[in-house]
Scaffold this motif. Structure first.
Motif, PDB file in Angstrom:
ATOM      1  N   UNK A   1      33.211  25.873  34.734  1.00 49.10           N
ATOM      2  CA  UNK A   1      33.347  26.737  35.914  1.00 49.10           C
ATOM      3  C   UNK A   1      34.160  26.021  36.977  1.00 49.10           C
ATOM      4  N   UNK A   2      35.103  26.699  37.568  1.00 50.78           N
ATOM      5  CA  UNK A   2      35.950  26.081  38.587  1.00 50.78           C
ATOM      6  C   UNK A   2      35.272  26.164  39.943  1.00 50.78           C
ATOM      7  N   UNK A   3      35.845  25.385  40.895  1.00 51.61           N
ATOM      8  CA  UNK A   3      35.324  25.424  42.263  1.00 51.61           C
ATOM      9  C   UNK A   3      35.431  26.822  42.835  1.00 51.61           C
ATOM     10  N   UNK A   4      36.541  27.495  42.525  1.00 46.61           N
ATOM     11  CA  UNK A   4      36.755  28.854  43.028  1.00 46.61           C
ATOM     12  C   UNK A   4      35.657  29.792  42.545  1.00 46.61           C
ATOM     13  N   UNK A   5      35.232  29.587  41.282  1.00 45.29           N
ATOM     14  CA  UNK A   5      34.215  30.464  40.704  1.00 45.29           C
ATOM     15  C   UNK A   5      32.877  30.325  41.403  1.00 45.29           C
ATOM     16  N   UNK A   6      32.585  29.150  41.958  1.00 42.00           N
ATOM     17  CA  UNK A   6      31.273  28.931  42.565  1.00 42.00           C
ATOM     18  C   UNK A   6      31.291  29.114  44.071  1.00 42.00           C
ATOM     19  N   UNK A   7      32.450  29.257  44.654  1.00 44.34           N
ATOM     20  CA  UNK A   7      32.537  29.402  46.108  1.00 44.34           C
ATOM     21  C   UNK A   7      32.275  30.850  46.517  1.00 44.34           C
ATOM     22  N   UNK A   8      31.795  31.015  47.754  1.00 45.63           N
ATOM     23  CA  UNK A   8      31.615  32.365  48.289  1.00 45.63           C
ATOM     24  C   UNK A   8      32.987  32.980  48.541  1.00 45.63           C
ATOM     25  N   UNK A   9      33.160  34.239  48.163  1.00 45.63           N
ATOM     26  CA  UNK A   9      34.427  34.929  48.389  1.00 45.63           C
ATOM     27  C   UNK A   9      34.160  36.267  49.049  1.00 45.63           C
ATOM     28  N   UNK A  10      35.071  36.657  49.922  1.00 50.44           N
ATOM     29  CA  UNK A  10      35.012  37.966  50.560  1.00 50.44           C
ATOM     30  C   UNK A  10      36.162  38.802  50.036  1.00 50.44           C
ATOM     31  N   UNK A  11      35.856  40.000  49.581  1.00 50.21           N
ATOM     32  CA  UNK A  11      36.881  40.869  49.006  1.00 50.21           C
ATOM     33  C   UNK A  11      36.829  42.247  49.631  1.00 50.21           C
ATOM     34  N   UNK A  12      37.978  42.912  49.721  1.00 49.76           N
ATOM     35  CA  UNK A  12      37.966  44.296  50.226  1.00 49.76           C
ATOM     36  C   UNK A  12      37.489  45.252  49.145  1.00 49.76           C
ATOM     37  N   UNK A  13      36.965  46.379  49.573  1.00 55.60           N
ATOM     38  CA  UNK A  13      36.625  47.437  48.627  1.00 55.60           C
ATOM     39  C   UNK A  13      37.894  48.130  48.143  1.00 55.60           C
ATOM     40  N   UNK A  14      37.832  48.689  46.949  1.00 58.10           N
ATOM     41  CA  UNK A  14      38.864  49.620  46.492  1.00 58.10           C
ATOM     42  C   UNK A  14      38.988  50.729  47.551  1.00 58.10           C
ATOM     43  N   UNK A  15      40.210  51.237  47.736  1.00 58.72           N
ATOM     44  CA  UNK A  15      40.465  52.216  48.796  1.00 58.72           C
ATOM     45  C   UNK A  15      39.511  53.400  48.714  1.00 58.72           C
ATOM     46  N   UNK A  16      39.279  53.913  47.480  1.00 59.04           N
ATOM     47  CA  UNK A  16      38.398  55.076  47.335  1.00 59.04           C
ATOM     48  C   UNK A  16      36.960  54.742  47.712  1.00 59.04           C
ATOM     49  N   UNK A  17      36.539  53.485  47.435  1.00 61.55           N
ATOM     50  CA  UNK A  17      35.176  53.086  47.796  1.00 61.55           C
ATOM     51  C   UNK A  17      35.033  53.041  49.311  1.00 61.55           C
ATOM     52  N   UNK A  18      36.051  52.513  49.993  1.00 63.17           N
ATOM     53  CA  UNK A  18      36.004  52.457  51.454  1.00 63.17           C
ATOM     54  C   UNK A  18      35.875  53.851  52.047  1.00 63.17           C
ATOM     55  N   UNK A  19      36.636  54.772  51.485  1.00 67.20           N
ATOM     56  CA  UNK A  19      36.573  56.153  51.970  1.00 67.20           C
ATOM     57  C   UNK A  19      35.208  56.763  51.682  1.00 67.20           C
ATOM     58  N   UNK A  20      34.682  56.470  50.508  1.00 67.61           N
ATOM     59  CA  UNK A  20      33.365  56.980  50.137  1.00 67.61           C
ATOM     60  C   UNK A  20      32.286  56.411  51.056  1.00 67.61           C
ATOM     61  N   UNK A  21      32.359  55.124  51.321  1.00 68.35           N
ATOM     62  CA  UNK A  21      31.374  54.500  52.207  1.00 68.35           C
ATOM     63  C   UNK A  21      31.444  55.085  53.613  1.00 68.35           C
ATOM     64  N   UNK A  22      32.652  55.375  54.060  1.00 67.50           N
ATOM     65  CA  UNK A  22      32.807  55.987  55.374  1.00 67.50           C
ATOM     66  C   UNK A  22      32.078  57.332  55.439  1.00 67.50           C
ATOM     67  N   UNK A  23      32.173  58.087  54.337  1.00 64.88           N
ATOM     68  CA  UNK A  23      31.454  59.361  54.267  1.00 64.88           C
ATOM     69  C   UNK A  23      29.946  59.134  54.299  1.00 64.88           C
TER      70      UNK A  23
END
Length: 624
Positions: A1-23
């Motif tokens: 496992x790489x360092x990247x794999x174990x580090x906390x990461x923040x990612x954006x939602x897929x565009x449709x998910x963001x729109x769905x969450x807004x609803x």
């Protein structure tokens, strides 16, 4: 496992998910209870997957405890926790499953959800139930350990633009030995869901038939199971009430409506299996997805195997429910299912039984059958084209709008045949109103002949097959030659039929052909028309004009040249016959016949500007 794999990461939602969450965050559907039903359903799926994978790898259930679901309210912390001891998720699965919606038509779904009054129902049917939790929570923390893994991960989001995935703390890791824990930090206005009676009410209404134990862990007192956790389909019909079936339908189909048809039986003999199927009363969102996938779940001895076995043909894909086999091997792979002879026999028998049940419903409960037909008739008619073996049954089930009324069957049509009528006539188009004003109906209407008016897109396809019902072939009024001469006219129409043609047939056709040239394949006199001047029809051996139009719209075929049929008794046709051959009138009127026929078919003239100029010229000539 790489360092990247174990580090906390923040990612954006897929565009449709963001729109769905807004609803979800900004809309308040009346049925907010859906969030708990959907989280329990997802937990049940995870438990099902664990049982399935553990067939080949028993070590995945190392503790020997059967999978279960736990609901823990905490009024002090303002949290509601839904946890399962199912298959769990690794880091990438958390990102994939909770950050994207891997379904075709997602954008269209989100648009419809924004407009729909029945939004809660759509959420469940489309499989995005997890996000409904944001209707009641302003922060969600998901902690998960994949069965057989030493790693534990947390997924955190406040319903904004994205989410964070990080290694779980040591404390979280000890708490989640296997499976997934979803902690909802409830909004102040939704804390009613921390009351035990509210939780029990929702579980009883929507999740009672989940096969795994659902335990409620109150803040005071001992954990207790709050669902029956029984496979309802394995119970005798005599023990069940309509309310039991309604609850099972809502749980299995993720539905909010009532089923229009319920089919529950046990097959014994060469193969033994239990069947519990429902026909919804309303149309699900994914009905016309290109995959045409069914939604019947296959179990083997109460162990969920797959919902992709396609047990029913595609034209019955609206049916929801469960088939539980006693004979199939538990370790059967999804790939092996496609060619399994036992499952093929089950498919054939269940399909026949469903159609028989629909026939019975049509005879004994017309109201509920009409609900099914109005919602799914266009889908059932796909089977007329695809399922030769059951074509006669499907034709008998079909209901049509005709020139004689609505909800007409072919049996009723045949019973009302006119003297000497040997064919069943139909006309395909894009709307009932346009079909009712179609000139091709005129001669049939004059003789009181009933005509099927077909407006579903699939109608252009199934009617292209050579079909008959009750020994009477189906015949399109927009294709080939039509001969009504043997069918008597009513007394009040006989004088009209005796009227002499206003033009010489051979000379008039020659004049029109000379003008239209390659625009048409032929010009003929019409037996279809009584008051209109002309209409366009297809050749006897070629495809119907509506089918050609649909295929050309999809770039799947080029349109053949039509036949122009003319009414020799019409004044415009007579004017062509009488016009001076040196004048431009013959050309203008001949083209006008073609262009009027195109417009009546819902098409634009080939050259709209030339048509407008020609029409203006003829109008000015008439008033001048």
């Amino acid at each position: 496992m790489t360092t990247t794999d174990t580090a906390a990461v923040t990612q954006p939602f897929q565009a449709e998910v963001s729109e769905l969450l807004n609803l979800m965050v900004h809309s308040v559907y009346s049925e907010t209870d859906i969030f708990l039903r959907e989280l329990i359903s997802n937990a049940s799926d995870a438990c099902d997957k664990l049982r399935y994978e553990a067939i080949a790898r028993p070590e995945l259930i190392g503790d020997g405890e059967p999978p279960k679901i736990r609901i823990t309210p905490n009024k002090t912390a303002g949290t509601l926790v839904v946890a399962d001891t199912g298959i769990g998720m690794d880091r990438q699965e958390l990102i994939d499953n909770l950050g994207t919606i891997a379904r075709s038509g997602t954008k269209a779904f989100v648009t419809r959800l924004a407009e729909a009054k029945d939004g809660a129902g759509l959420i469940g049917q489309f499989g995005v139930g997890f996000y409904s939790a944001f209707m009641v929570a302003d922060r969600i923390v998901v902690t998960s350990r994949r069965a057989g893994s030493s790693e534990v991960w947390t997924w955190t989001s406040s319903g904004g633009a994205g989410f964070e995935v990080a290694p779980a703390s040591e404390e979280d890791g000890k708490r989640v030995a296997r499976g997934t824990e979803i902690a909802l930090h409830l909004k102040s206005e939704t804390t009613k869901y921390l009351e035990t009676y509210e939780i029990e009410r929702i579980v009883t209404a929507y999740s009672d038939n989940i096969q795994f134990a659902i335990e409620l862990v109150p803040e005071e007192g001992e954990p207790r199971q709050i669902n029956s956790a029984s496979a309802l389909w394995q119970r005798p019909k005599s023990e069940l009430t309509p309310e039991d079936y309604a609850k099972a339908y809502k749980s299995i189909a993720h539905a909010f409506d009532e089923p229009a048809m319920t089919l529950h039986y046990r097959a014994e003999g060469r193969y033994s299996y239990a069947v519990l199927l429902f026909a919804p009363a309303t149309k699900p969102f994914d009905l016309f997805e290109p995959s045409r996938k069914g939604r019947v779940k296959l179990y083997v001895r109460r162990v969920f195997i797959t919902d992709e076995a396609d047990i029913l043909p595609a034209y019955l894909r609206f049916i929801r429910g469960v088939i539980d086999s006693e004979d199939l091997p538990l370790n059967i792979s999804r790939e092996m299912l496609q060619n399994n002879p036992q499952l093929a026999a089950i498919r054939k028998a269940v399909t026949t039984r469903v159609l028989t049940e629909l026939e019975t419903l049509a005879e004994k409960d017309a109201e509920n059958f009409t609900k099914i037909w109005e919602a799914f008739g266009a889908v059932i008619k796909e089977g007329i084209y695809e399922d030769f073996e059951r074509r006669e049954k499907l034709l008998a089930l079909a209901q049509f709008t005709t020139t004689a009324g609505d909800k007409r069957t072919l049996k009723q049509y045949v019973e009302g045949l006119k003297p000497n009528q040997t064919e069943i006539y139909f006309l395909v188009g894009d709307s009932i109103e346009r079909l009712k004003s179609n000139p091709r109906l005129e001669a049939a209407a004059a003789r009181g002949i009933e005509v099927l008016l077909l407006t579903d897109a699939v109608d252009a396809f199934w009617t292209s097959a050579r079909l008959e019902y009750g020994g009477k072939p189906l015949k399109s009024l927009s294709q080939g030659d039509i001969d009504f001469d043997a069918i008597p006219l009513p007394d009040d129409k006989k004088d009209e039929d005796k009227a002499e043609p206003a033009a010489d047939e051979a000379d008039t056709i020659a004049r029109i052909k000379a003008t239209l040239g390659e625009r048409v394949s032929d010009v003929k006199t019409s037996t279809r028309l009584t008051s209109s001047a002309a209409c366009l029809v297809a050749a006897s051996q070629g495809p119907d004009r509506e089918l050609e139009r649909l295929l050309s719209m999809q770039n799947r075929a080029t349109r053949s040249k039509p036949i122009l049929e003319i009414n020799l008794r019409h004044p415009v046709v007579a004017a062509i016959a009488k016009a001076d051959t040196a004048s431009k009138t013959i050309e203008d009127l001949s083209l006008l016949l073609l262009e009027q026929a195109q417009i009546l078919d819902g098409e634009l003239p080939d050259d709209p500007a030339a048509f407008a100029a020609r029409l203006n010229r003829l109008v000015l000539h008439g008033v001048g």
